[in-house]
Design an enzyme around this catalytic site. Structure first.
Site, PDB file in Angstrom:
ATOM      1  NE  ARG A 138      15.369  45.726   1.876  1.00 41.84           N
ATOM      2  CZ  ARG A 138      15.323  46.983   2.327  1.00 41.84           C
ATOM      3  NH1 ARG A 138      15.548  47.259   3.606  1.00 41.84           N
ATOM      4  NH2 ARG A 138      15.065  47.974   1.506  1.00 41.84           N
ATOM      5  CE1 TYR A 164      25.677  22.194   1.700  1.00 40.78           C
ATOM      6  CE2 TYR A 164      25.606  24.463   2.448  1.00 40.78           C
ATOM      7  CZ  TYR A 164      25.395  23.521   1.464  1.00 40.78           C
ATOM      8  OH  TYR A 164      24.909  23.903   0.244  1.00 40.78           O
ATOM      9  CG  ASP A 206      24.165  24.422  10.810  1.00 41.06           C
ATOM     10  OD1 ASP A 206      23.021  23.935  10.915  1.00 41.06           O
ATOM     11  OD2 ASP A 206      24.732  24.608   9.709  1.00 41.06           O
ATOM     12  CE  LYS A 228      19.297  21.132   3.202  1.00 42.25           C
ATOM     13  NZ  LYS A 228      19.803  22.459   3.288  1.00 42.25           N
TER      14      LYS A 228
END
Ligand code: P1T
Length: 382
Positions: A48, A100, A172, A197
C-alpha cells in the site's frame, strides 16, 4: 536526470532489473516483503505504501513533470482527494468555474459538507482569482485547459499571486499532459494528473498522480496516500510505464490530428461554436502559446440549433469515434458532457460556462485524420 523529454519517457525511473537484467521493470506482484528482523528490510515493507513497479512509475512521472517526487494513486479522483485532505474546516479554496464534473462533485458533495468553502471563478481572469482570495484561502486549484470548454489559465501569473500570499497552488495538468506543459516550472506547488488519460494513453487503466518539489509537502501527501490507501497495483503501474514510453509520439499525433479536426469543423455549417486553443481568436490563445508546446487533441463543439434529442442523434452516429467518457487514449472518443462527464453539475451552473445540452467534446485520437474527418462529416450530416 538531465535528459530530454523522449529519453526520460523511456528511461526515467527504470533500470535493468538488478537480479535478472530484465530490461523492462518487472511487475512486482507482491503485497508484502520479507524482513530479516523487524525493521530490517530493503526499503519495502507493504505494497500500500511502496512497491518497486509503482516506484519506477512515480520516478518517471516526477522526471516528466520536472519535479522531485511523484505519487501514483488508484484514480485521478484519489489524487485530488489526497490534496483536499490537507484542508481543515473553515479553509477556503479558489478554483475554476469550468472543471471536470468529478472534481466539482468531490468539492461540493464531499468536502463542502465538511466545512471547506469553495469559490468557483473564471481562472482565465487573474483578477477574478485575486479578488476571490481571503485570509482563509489555503488552496488554489486550477485546471488548464479546462474540461470541457478548453479555457486557459495563466499558470505563471496565478503562481505569482499564490506565492505572494503563501497559498498552496495545484494545477490539474490532465488535458495538456507533461509533454505540452510543466506547471511546476511555472510556479505550481502540486501537479495533478488523471493518468487514465494521455499518460496511460490506451484506455486500459484508471490512475492518478501528484508531483511536487517540496520534500515536506511530499512527506505530508505521502502520509495521507499511505494512511488512506488509494494506491494502484503493480500491473496497472506497469501498463502506465509502458504507455508513457510513447507519450511524446502520441502527443505529437494528437496535436496534429486535433488541429486538422478543429480546422475542418471551424466553418462547418452545423457547428455554432468551436473550442480549441489553437485558433487565434480563442481568448486563451496567447496564454496557450506562452505555456504550452502545442494545442492538444481536445476539441469541443456546439451543434447549431440542436436540442437534446438531436444532439444525442449526432453523438450516437459515429463509426470511428466511440461515444464514451474519458479522453487521451489512442482511439478517438466523443462525449456528451451535460449528461455524461459533467452530469453532476446543476444545469444552471454548467450552462453559465457554456456546458450546454448541445455541446459535444471530442478527444481526437491518433487514427488517420482523413478517416476522422470523414466520420465527422457523415455524423454531422445525419
Ligand atoms: O477519472 P479519474 O482518473 O479519476 O480522473 C478524474 C479527472 C480529473 N481531472 C480531469 C481534468 C479529468 O478530466 C478527470 C477525468 N475525466 C473524465 C473521465 C472525462 O471524461 O472527462
Amino acid at each position: 536526470m538531465n535528459y530530454k523529454f523522449a529519453t526520460k519517457a523511456i528511461h526515467a525511473g527504470q533500470e535493468a532489473d538488478p537480479t535478472t537484467g530484465a530490461v523492462m521493470t518487472p511487475i512486482y506482484q507482491t503485497s508484502t516483503y520479507q524482513q530479516k528482523a523487524p525493521g530490517d528490510h530493503k526499503g519495502y515493507e507493504y505494497s500500500r505504501g511502496t512497491n518497486p513497479t509503482r516506484k519506477a512509475l512515480e520516478d518517471c512521472l516526477a522526471a516528466l513533470e520536472k519535479g522531485k517526487f511523484g505519487l501514483a494513486f488508484s484514480s485521478g479522483m484519489a489524487a485530488t482527494d489526497c490534496v483536499l485532505r490537507l484542508l481543515k474546516p473553515g479553509d477556503e479554496v479558489v478554483t475554476g468555474d469550468d472543471l471536470y464534473g468529478g472534481s466539482y462533485r468531490i468539492f461540493t458533495k464531499v468536502y463542502e459538507p465538511l466545512g471547506i468553502v469553495f469559490k468557483f471563478v473564471n481562472t482565465s481572469d487573474v483578477d477574478a482569482v485575486t479578488a476571490a482570495i481571503t485570509g482563509k484561502t489555503k488552496l488554489i486549484w486550477v485546471e488548464t485547459p479546462t474540461n470541457p470548454t478548453l479555457k486557459l489559465a495563466d499558470i505563471e501569473a496565478i503562481g505569482r499571486i499564490a506565492k505572494e500570499k503563501g497559498i498552496l497552488y495545484a494545477v490539474d495538468n490532465t488535458f495538456a499532459s507533461p509533454y505540452l506543459q510543466n506547471p511546476l516550472d511555472l510556479g505550481a506547488d502540486i501537479v495533478m494528473h488523471s493518468v487514465t488519460k494521455y499518460l496511460g494513453g490506451h484506455s486500459d487503466v484508471v490512475m492518478g498522480a501528484l508531483i511536487v518539489n517540496d520534500e515536506d509537502l511530499y512527506k505530508l501527501l505521502w502520509f495521507y496516500y499511505n494512511a488512506c490507501g488509494g494506491t494502484p497495483g503493480p500491473q496497472d503501474s506497469f501498463l502506465v510505464l509502458r504507455g508513457i514510453k510513447t507519450l511524446h509520439l502520441r502527443m505529437k499525433a494528437h496535436c496534429e490530428n486535433g488541429r486538422k479536426v478543429a480546422e475542418y469543423l471551424k466553418n462547418h455549417p452545423k457547428i455554432e461554436k468551436i473550442y480549441w486553443p489553437g485558433f487565434e481568436d480563442h481568448p486563451g490563445h496567447e496564454v496557450a502559446k506562452k505555456q504550452m508546446k502545442d494545442f492538444g487533441g481536445m476539441v469541443s463543439i456546439v451543434i447549431k440549433g440542436a436540442d437534446l434529442a438531436e444532439t444525442f442523434r449526432v453523438a450516437s452516429g459515429f463509426k470511428v469515434f466511440t461515444l464514451a467518457e474519458s479522453l487521451g487514449g489512442v482511439e478517438s472518443l466523443i462525449n456528451h458532457p451535460a449528461t455524461m462527464t459533467h452530469g453532476s453539475i446543476p444545469k444552471e451552473t454548467r450552462e453559465k460556462v457554456g456546458v450546454v445540452d448541445n455541446l459535444l467534446r471530442l478527444s481526437v485520437g491518433i487514427e488517420d485524420a482523413d478517416d476522422l474527418i470523414a466520420d465527422l462529416e457523415q455524423a454531422l450530416s445525419r
